[in-house]
Design a protein around this motif. Structure first.
Motif, PDB file in Angstrom:
ATOM      1  N   LYS A  68       0.833  -1.215   0.000  1.00  0.00           N
ATOM      2  CA  LYS A  68       0.000   0.000   0.000  1.00  0.00           C
ATOM      3  C   LYS A  68       0.863   1.259   0.000  1.00  0.00           C
ATOM      4  N   GLN A  69       0.218   2.376  -0.317  1.00  0.00           N
ATOM      5  CA  GLN A  69       0.812   3.700  -0.155  1.00  0.00           C
ATOM      6  C   GLN A  69       0.065   4.409   0.979  1.00  0.00           C
ATOM      7  N   SER A  70       0.794   5.123   1.819  1.00  0.00           N
ATOM      8  CA  SER A  70       0.183   5.810   2.956  1.00  0.00           C
ATOM      9  C   SER A  70       0.145   7.312   2.730  1.00  0.00           C
ATOM     10  N   VAL A  71      -1.053   7.878   2.883  1.00  0.00           N
ATOM     11  CA  VAL A  71      -1.251   9.327   2.788  1.00  0.00           C
ATOM     12  C   VAL A  71      -1.794   9.818   4.129  1.00  0.00           C
ATOM     13  N   ALA A  72      -1.098  10.743   4.753  1.00  0.00           N
ATOM     14  CA  ALA A  72      -1.537  11.315   6.026  1.00  0.00           C
ATOM     15  C   ALA A  72      -2.412  12.524   5.729  1.00  0.00           C
ATOM     16  N   LEU A  73      -3.714  12.407   5.986  1.00  0.00           N
ATOM     17  CA  LEU A  73      -4.679  13.413   5.543  1.00  0.00           C
ATOM     18  C   LEU A  73      -5.731  13.630   6.619  1.00  0.00           C
ATOM     19  N   ASP A  74      -5.907  14.877   7.043  1.00  0.00           N
ATOM     20  CA  ASP A  74      -6.866  15.221   8.088  1.00  0.00           C
ATOM     21  C   ASP A  74      -8.231  15.499   7.465  1.00  0.00           C
ATOM     22  N   LEU A  75      -9.142  14.551   7.591  1.00  0.00           N
ATOM     23  CA  LEU A  75     -10.466  14.694   6.989  1.00  0.00           C
ATOM     24  C   LEU A  75     -11.406  15.534   7.846  1.00  0.00           C
ATOM     25  N   ARG A  76     -10.946  15.999   8.985  1.00  0.00           N
ATOM     26  CA  ARG A  76     -11.781  16.910   9.771  1.00  0.00           C
ATOM     27  C   ARG A  76     -11.644  18.356   9.305  1.00  0.00           C
ATOM     28  N   THR A  77     -10.824  18.558   8.296  1.00  0.00           N
ATOM     29  CA  THR A  77     -10.684  19.888   7.703  1.00  0.00           C
ATOM     30  C   THR A  77     -11.326  19.896   6.320  1.00  0.00           C
ATOM     31  N   GLU A  78     -11.836  21.065   5.933  1.00  0.00           N
ATOM     32  CA  GLU A  78     -12.466  21.182   4.616  1.00  0.00           C
ATOM     33  C   GLU A  78     -11.458  20.917   3.506  1.00  0.00           C
ATOM     34  N   ARG A  79     -10.247  21.405   3.694  1.00  0.00           N
ATOM     35  CA  ARG A  79      -9.219  21.196   2.677  1.00  0.00           C
ATOM     36  C   ARG A  79      -8.831  19.723   2.580  1.00  0.00           C
ATOM     37  N   GLY A  80      -8.820  19.030   3.707  1.00  0.00           N
ATOM     38  CA  GLY A  80      -8.537  17.603   3.684  1.00  0.00           C
ATOM     39  C   GLY A  80      -9.611  16.837   2.930  1.00  0.00           C
ATOM     40  N   GLN A  81     -10.853  17.221   3.127  1.00  0.00           N
ATOM     41  CA  GLN A  81     -11.941  16.581   2.393  1.00  0.00           C
ATOM     42  C   GLN A  81     -11.837  16.860   0.903  1.00  0.00           C
ATOM     43  N   ASP A  82     -11.404  18.056   0.551  1.00  0.00           N
ATOM     44  CA  ASP A  82     -11.208  18.370  -0.871  1.00  0.00           C
ATOM     45  C   ASP A  82     -10.172  17.433  -1.500  1.00  0.00           C
ATOM     46  N   VAL A  83      -9.086  17.179  -0.747  1.00  0.00           N
ATOM     47  CA  VAL A  83      -8.055  16.276  -1.267  1.00  0.00           C
ATOM     48  C   VAL A  83      -8.631  14.880  -1.462  1.00  0.00           C
ATOM     49  N   LEU A  84      -9.377  14.398  -0.461  1.00  0.00           N
ATOM     50  CA  LEU A  84      -9.998  13.077  -0.585  1.00  0.00           C
ATOM     51  C   LEU A  84     -10.897  13.022  -1.816  1.00  0.00           C
ATOM     52  N   HIS A  85     -11.688  14.063  -2.022  1.00  0.00           N
ATOM     53  CA  HIS A  85     -12.616  14.068  -3.152  1.00  0.00           C
ATOM     54  C   HIS A  85     -11.877  14.050  -4.481  1.00  0.00           C
ATOM     55  N   THR A  86     -10.724  14.683  -4.515  1.00  0.00           N
ATOM     56  CA  THR A  86      -9.901  14.625  -5.732  1.00  0.00           C
ATOM     57  C   THR A  86      -9.419  13.197  -5.982  1.00  0.00           C
ATOM     58  N   LEU A  87      -8.967  12.523  -4.921  1.00  0.00           N
ATOM     59  CA  LEU A  87      -8.505  11.147  -5.066  1.00  0.00           C
ATOM     60  C   LEU A  87      -9.639  10.227  -5.512  1.00  0.00           C
ATOM     61  N   VAL A  88     -10.822  10.442  -4.964  1.00  0.00           N
ATOM     62  CA  VAL A  88     -11.939   9.543  -5.219  1.00  0.00           C
ATOM     63  C   VAL A  88     -12.446   9.645  -6.653  1.00  0.00           C
ATOM     64  N   THR A  89     -12.316  10.799  -7.263  1.00  0.00           N
ATOM     65  CA  THR A  89     -12.819  10.948  -8.636  1.00  0.00           C
ATOM     66  C   THR A  89     -12.118  10.001  -9.607  1.00  0.00           C
ATOM     67  N   GLU A  90     -10.911   9.573  -9.271  1.00  0.00           N
ATOM     68  CA  GLU A  90     -10.167   8.664 -10.146  1.00  0.00           C
ATOM     69  C   GLU A  90     -10.098   7.248  -9.588  1.00  0.00           C
ATOM     70  N   ALA A  91     -10.834   6.988  -8.511  1.00  0.00           N
ATOM     71  CA  ALA A  91     -10.745   5.682  -7.848  1.00  0.00           C
ATOM     72  C   ALA A  91     -11.835   4.739  -8.332  1.00  0.00           C
ATOM     73  N   ASP A  92     -11.621   3.461  -8.069  1.00  0.00           N
ATOM     74  CA  ASP A  92     -12.603   2.431  -8.399  1.00  0.00           C
ATOM     75  C   ASP A  92     -13.336   1.921  -7.165  1.00  0.00           C
ATOM     76  N   ILE A  93     -12.606   1.852  -6.042  1.00  0.00           N
ATOM     77  CA  ILE A  93     -13.159   1.275  -4.820  1.00  0.00           C
ATOM     78  C   ILE A  93     -12.756   2.134  -3.636  1.00  0.00           C
ATOM     79  N   VAL A  94     -13.672   2.330  -2.703  1.00  0.00           N
ATOM     80  CA  VAL A  94     -13.368   2.878  -1.383  1.00  0.00           C
ATOM     81  C   VAL A  94     -13.699   1.807  -0.354  1.00  0.00           C
ATOM     82  N   ILE A  95     -12.802   1.610   0.602  1.00  0.00           N
ATOM     83  CA  ILE A  95     -13.039   0.684   1.714  1.00  0.00           C
ATOM     84  C   ILE A  95     -13.060   1.511   2.990  1.00  0.00           C
ATOM     85  N   ALA A  96     -14.167   1.456   3.717  1.00  0.00           N
ATOM     86  CA  ALA A  96     -14.322   2.268   4.925  1.00  0.00           C
ATOM     87  C   ALA A  96     -14.834   1.399   6.068  1.00  0.00           C
TER      88      ALA A  96
END
Length: 394
Positions: A68-96
């Motif tokens: 795996k690759q590890s990304v340290a990202l604070d999803l409690r911030t609006e900017r962190g959520q923006d980064v996640l949303h950018t990653l997800v637009t090109e993703a196939d699967i999310v595991i939560a």
């Protein structure tokens, strides 16, 4: 082989990360998003009393985080959520594995992410289902699903199994569901929300114990490792050196066992002639077998049983297990001489080739910069996110 598949792992501990690692074994790119406020997955710090890992990868963490690759990202911030949303637009699967209600506050819920990417498969592991906010922990699920009540000796207390089997079962359920989802997506182009709960996985894993109860009202009692429907099956018997386990499933196998023990007439006795009779007279059967087995050398006994097609094996401790070539072939090193090797179960054939090429479990945040750059973030933007505390760069 799914090298073109990208998986975003928003999960920690065992069940969710096991699914992420499974897709890494298949060749997918797996991006593990970790919380910088907690220094990542809690299992990085789940060490044994004598374990002093040289870095942030405990032996426990290594069991389900290869490749795996590890990304340290604070999803409690609006900017962190923006980064996640950018990653997800090109993703196939999310595991939560968020508890119900938690993900929405982080902009990481299925509805939000699937609005951004309708083809996304969102695999969600919970304790008790997507509408129940109770946290799910393996030990509690083992108790509440009936496993502990059945596990242990007849004269002892209920006992938890020494592996988090409910997590393992749930992970397998989600692997299967996501693979089916990928197949369906090739036909429809649509993604899906795929929920799996530890409790559902546990109850489905009751198998014959459940049907014994549902069809006959038989409530299983603790009986050590013996089998309620078959005898002799599962009980450990002492030999002159190493304990052995018999798994006699047919009358032919029982007759062969009796021949090996020098007591062929036993197989013809009415109380032992059929499996149903042996189950009914289990205690008497044990009283006959134990003294005969105690006289035997385990190696000689097992060789004789194997030649006659009787399923049996020695009770091994882990050092002996990993001296076995089958287990040795399933063990991957971390690629880091300073760090203890980690265990991974691989799959046969071409998939095993991919697994052998997987990188070691990642350090916390080790891939934050490279993943963001691959998703269009310039160096200046990455530096700004780090300065704001939205990301952490190892």
């Amino acid at each position: 082989m799914i090298e073109s598949c990208t998986v975003i792992e928003l999960a920690s501990v065992l069940a969710g990360p096991s699914v992420g690692q499974f897709f890494a074994e298949l060749g997918a790119t797996v991006i593990k998003v970790e919380n910088p406020r907690t220094q990542g997955d809690v299992t990085r710090r789940w060490t044994l009393p004598h374990e002093t890992p040289p870095d942030d990868r405990s032996a426990y963490f290594c069991c389900c985080n290869y490749g795996k690759q590890s990304v340290a990202l604070d999803l409690r911030t609006e900017r962190g959520q923006d980064v996640l949303h950018t990653l997800v637009t090109e993703a196939d699967i999310v595991i939560a594995n968020y508890r119900p209600g938690q993900a929405a506050a982080l902009g990481a819920d299925a509805d939000t992410l699937r609005d951004l990417n309708p083809a996304l498969l969102y695999g969600h592991i919970t304790g008790y289902g997507p509408d129940n906010p109770r946290p799910g922990y393996d030990a509690v699920i083992q108790a509440e699903s009936g496993f502990m009540a059945m596990n242990g000796s007849a004269d002892g207390p209920p006992t938890k199994m020494p592996v988090a089997l409910m997590d393992v079962l749930a992970a397998h359920h989600l692997k299967e569901a996501l693979l089916v989802g990928l197949l369906r997506r090739t036909q429809t182009g649509q993604g899906a929300y795929v929920p799996v709960s530890l409790m559902q996985a546990a109850v489905s894993g009751l198998a014959n114990q459940a049907t014994n109860y549902l069809n006959t009202d038989h409530v299983p009692q603790r009986m050590g490792s013996a089998h309620p429907n078959i005898a002799p099956y599962g009980t450990a018997y002492a030999t002159a050196d190493t304990p052995v386990v018999l798994a006699v499933g047919t009358d032919r196998q029982f007759a062969a066992l009796c021949d090996v023990l020098g007591r062929p007439a036993l197989a013809k006795e009415e109380r032992f002639a059929t499996n149903a009779a042996r189950v009914q007279h289990r205690a008497a059967l044990d009283n006959v077998l134990r003294p005969r087995l105690a006289e035997q050398s385990a190696d000689a006994l097992l060789n004789a049983l194997h030649q006659r097609g009787v399923p049996a094996g020695a009770v091994r401790v882990l050092p002996a297990v990993f001296n076995d070539p089958h287990a040795a072939a399933m063990t991957l090193g971390t690629g880091d001489a300073a760090h203890p090797a980690g265990l991974r179960q691989t799959m046969p054939g071409a998939v095993e080739d991919v697994a052998q090429e997987m990188g070691p479990p990642p350090h916390f945040g080790a891939d934050t910069t490279s993943v963001l750059q691959a998703n269009g973030y310039a160096r200046g933007a990455i530096d700004a996110l780090e300065k704001e505390g939205v990301i952490q760069i190892a």
